[in-house]
Enzyme design. Sequence first.
Site, mmCIF file in Angstrom:
data_model
loop_
_atom_site.group_PDB
_atom_site.id
_atom_site.type_symbol
_atom_site.label_atom_id
_atom_site.label_comp_id
_atom_site.label_asym_id
_atom_site.label_seq_id
_atom_site.Cartn_x
_atom_site.Cartn_y
_atom_site.Cartn_z
ATOM 1 N N ASP A 133 0.901 -1.381 -0.086
ATOM 2 C CA ASP A 133 0.002 0.034 0.038
ATOM 3 C C ASP A 133 0.853 1.023 -0.002
ATOM 4 O O ASP A 133 0.360 2.166 -0.461
ATOM 5 C CB ASP A 133 -0.963 0.151 1.169
ATOM 6 N N HIS A 180 -7.819 -0.397 8.966
ATOM 7 C CA HIS A 180 -6.897 0.086 8.019
ATOM 8 C C HIS A 180 -7.157 1.472 7.871
ATOM 9 O O HIS A 180 -7.926 1.893 6.820
ATOM 10 C CB HIS A 180 -6.991 -0.594 6.976
ATOM 11 N N HIS A 189 -5.906 5.436 7.069
ATOM 12 C CA HIS A 189 -4.933 6.352 6.454
ATOM 13 C C HIS A 189 -5.162 7.612 7.269
ATOM 14 O O HIS A 189 -6.097 7.814 7.995
ATOM 15 C CB HIS A 189 -5.462 6.560 4.919
ATOM 16 N N CYS A 214 -3.309 6.224 -2.264
ATOM 17 C CA CYS A 214 -3.758 5.552 -3.168
ATOM 18 C C CYS A 214 -3.821 6.256 -4.515
ATOM 19 O O CYS A 214 -4.209 7.344 -4.535
ATOM 20 C CB CYS A 214 -5.375 5.294 -2.692
HETATM 21 P P1 HMG Z 1 -8.857 -3.860 -17.073
HETATM 22 O O1 HMG Z 1 -7.973 -2.909 -17.483
HETATM 23 O O2 HMG Z 1 -10.169 -3.587 -16.896
HETATM 24 O O3 HMG Z 1 -8.488 -5.194 -17.140
HETATM 25 O O4 HMG Z 1 -8.311 -3.557 -15.453
HETATM 26 P P2 HMG Z 1 -8.798 -6.058 -18.392
HETATM 27 O O5 HMG Z 1 -9.184 -7.553 -17.759
HETATM 28 O O6 HMG Z 1 -9.557 -5.621 -19.547
HETATM 29 O O7 HMG Z 1 -7.096 -6.409 -18.951
HETATM 30 C C1 HMG Z 1 -6.515 -5.085 -19.339
HETATM 31 C C2 HMG Z 1 -5.019 -5.625 -19.667
HETATM 32 O O8 HMG Z 1 -4.552 -5.835 -18.282
HETATM 33 C C3 HMG Z 1 -4.820 -6.876 -20.286
HETATM 34 O O9 HMG Z 1 -3.552 -6.756 -20.957
HETATM 35 C C4 HMG Z 1 -4.540 -8.001 -19.113
HETATM 36 O O10 HMG Z 1 -3.900 -8.794 -19.601
HETATM 37 C C5 HMG Z 1 -3.870 -7.224 -18.204
HETATM 38 P P3 HMG Z 1 -3.316 -6.646 -22.627
HETATM 39 O O11 HMG Z 1 -4.200 -7.480 -23.356
HETATM 40 O O12 HMG Z 1 -3.864 -5.078 -22.648
HETATM 41 O O13 HMG Z 1 -1.874 -6.404 -22.680
HETATM 42 N N1 HMG Z 1 -4.243 -7.588 -16.797
HETATM 43 C C6 HMG Z 1 -3.364 -8.107 -16.031
HETATM 44 N N2 HMG Z 1 -1.906 -8.145 -15.994
HETATM 45 C C7 HMG Z 1 -1.198 -8.464 -14.818
HETATM 46 N N3 HMG Z 1 -1.984 -9.011 -13.757
HETATM 47 C C8 HMG Z 1 -3.235 -8.684 -13.589
HETATM 48 C C9 HMG Z 1 -4.096 -8.515 -14.629
HETATM 49 N N4 HMG Z 1 -5.157 -7.979 -14.962
HETATM 50 C C10 HMG Z 1 -5.370 -7.692 -16.181
HETATM 51 N N5 HMG Z 1 -3.996 -9.158 -12.542
HETATM 52 C C11 HMG Z 1 -7.830 -4.540 -13.142
HETATM 53 C C12 HMG Z 1 -8.735 -4.429 -14.275
HETATM 54 C C13 HMG Z 1 -8.814 -5.060 -11.935
HETATM 55 C C14 HMG Z 1 -6.744 -5.625 -13.628
HETATM 56 C C15 HMG Z 1 -7.395 -3.352 -13.106
HETATM 57 O O14 HMG Z 1 -8.093 -2.179 -12.622
HETATM 58 C C16 HMG Z 1 -6.351 -3.250 -11.722
HETATM 59 O O15 HMG Z 1 -5.143 -3.882 -11.899
HETATM 60 N N6 HMG Z 1 -6.620 -2.648 -10.756
HETATM 61 C C17 HMG Z 1 -5.770 -2.307 -9.555
HETATM 62 C C18 HMG Z 1 -5.803 -0.913 -8.948
HETATM 63 C C19 HMG Z 1 -4.944 -0.938 -7.668
HETATM 64 O O16 HMG Z 1 -3.716 -1.850 -7.531
HETATM 65 N N7 HMG Z 1 -5.165 -0.268 -6.858
HETATM 66 C C20 HMG Z 1 -4.702 0.233 -5.480
HETATM 67 C C21 HMG Z 1 -4.903 -1.370 -4.621
HETATM 68 S S1 HMG Z 1 -6.339 -0.972 -3.744
HETATM 69 C C22 HMG Z 1 -5.938 0.037 -2.533
HETATM 70 O O17 HMG Z 1 -5.012 0.386 -2.374
HETATM 71 C C23 HMG Z 1 -6.966 0.062 -1.069
HETATM 72 C C24 HMG Z 1 -6.495 -0.994 -0.085
HETATM 73 O O18 HMG Z 1 -5.184 -0.416 0.634
HETATM 74 C C25 HMG Z 1 -7.588 -0.544 1.313
HETATM 75 C C26 HMG Z 1 -7.898 0.950 1.254
HETATM 76 O O19 HMG Z 1 -7.148 1.653 1.745
HETATM 77 O O20 HMG Z 1 -9.081 1.347 0.783
HETATM 78 C C27 HMG Z 1 -6.520 -2.291 -0.382
HETATM 79 MG MG MG Z 2 -5.152 1.408 1.633
#
Ligand code: HMG
Ligand code: MG
Length: 306
Positions: free
Chosen positions: A15, A210, A212, A243
Amino acid sequence: MIPSKVKLVDVGPRDGLQNEKQVVPTEVKIELIHRLQNAGLTEIETTSFVSPKWVPQMKDNVLVLAGIERKAGVRYAALVPNMKGLEALLDMPVQLRPQEIVVFFAATESFSQKNTNCSIAESLERIAPVVAGARAAGLYVRGTVSCALGCPYEGEVDPAVVGRIAKAQRDMGVQHMGVPDTIGVGTPRKVQAVFEQVLKSFELTDVSGHFHDTYGQALANTLAALELGVATFDASIAGLGGCPYAKGATGNVATEDVVYMLHGMGIETGIDLNALIDAGQFISEQLGRPTNSRAAKALMTKRLSA
Ligand code: HMG
Ligand code: MG
């Protein structure tokens, strides 16, 4: 009611660093994890298996996990957004995998779209097979509901909505529920109201806070959750983070500050505050900026003047 023992989960390597603009070398991430486990942390969120297009900083996920010298009694976790992420994780040899995954949902439609490019209903559908697959592979599954205390796009969040999303996760096999204040807007009574909803479907031993610290409320919110008996909290070394999909949100509360507060209250954590401060100094120096931990700043000053 306040627990005598608390477990802290350091989410700094994930994070915290996910939001970092400069490339943080894999060896630095690994060294940070080593320092955290040597300071006594028994659960560490190491990395995420999200799309590297969305969060490039986490694209060395496999290398980080493969590079960690595993310490007995430490649980390593990684964030997973979809089946593609789980498959990549399960492609690793069993001994290199994390023992735990974290799946994440949002309390509002706007945040769900910004963070995961789908609606809340779609995310529930997308994650259900991830949870089933992870459980079948023997992984522990933690869930979370981003923006449980407020949303950068929609403002107030009804605690009952968080309760419903938590229950949906319980029903799909999620074993632990985190209550995150993604943008740090929550205040103590609101925190308690949200936990009361989540506790309708999860045991007290299976929930965590959790927080922030954007509005400086994180320690007060921690205390409010402690008053309910919550005994697990996420925190981030040196207060790293923010984030990428919540502009202006600062990092999690600094692990050092939570440890200072808990030890001052006579609550056991198993963490060596001095070693933790050294870990925070290490990563702050690597990033080239001062720590966000108030306790670390104060204790470093004291060290220098001793
Ligand atoms: P999308 O663009 O809708 O996915 O993203 P897609 O299925 O259409 O795929 C698009 C491209 O991404 C494709 O590649 C996939 O292969 C690739 P291309 O064909 O264009 O070359 N792809 C991946 N590659 C590697 N690993 C994967 C993956 N999935 C797709 N897993 C998706 C949808 C959910 C993947 C995207 O929106 C994403 O990765 N989001 C994550 C964002 C993130 O990490 N945010 C921060 C974390 S949450 C947070 O911090 C909050 C938390 O701490 C709690 C809090 O404080 O609230 C937990
Ligand atoms: Mg967080």
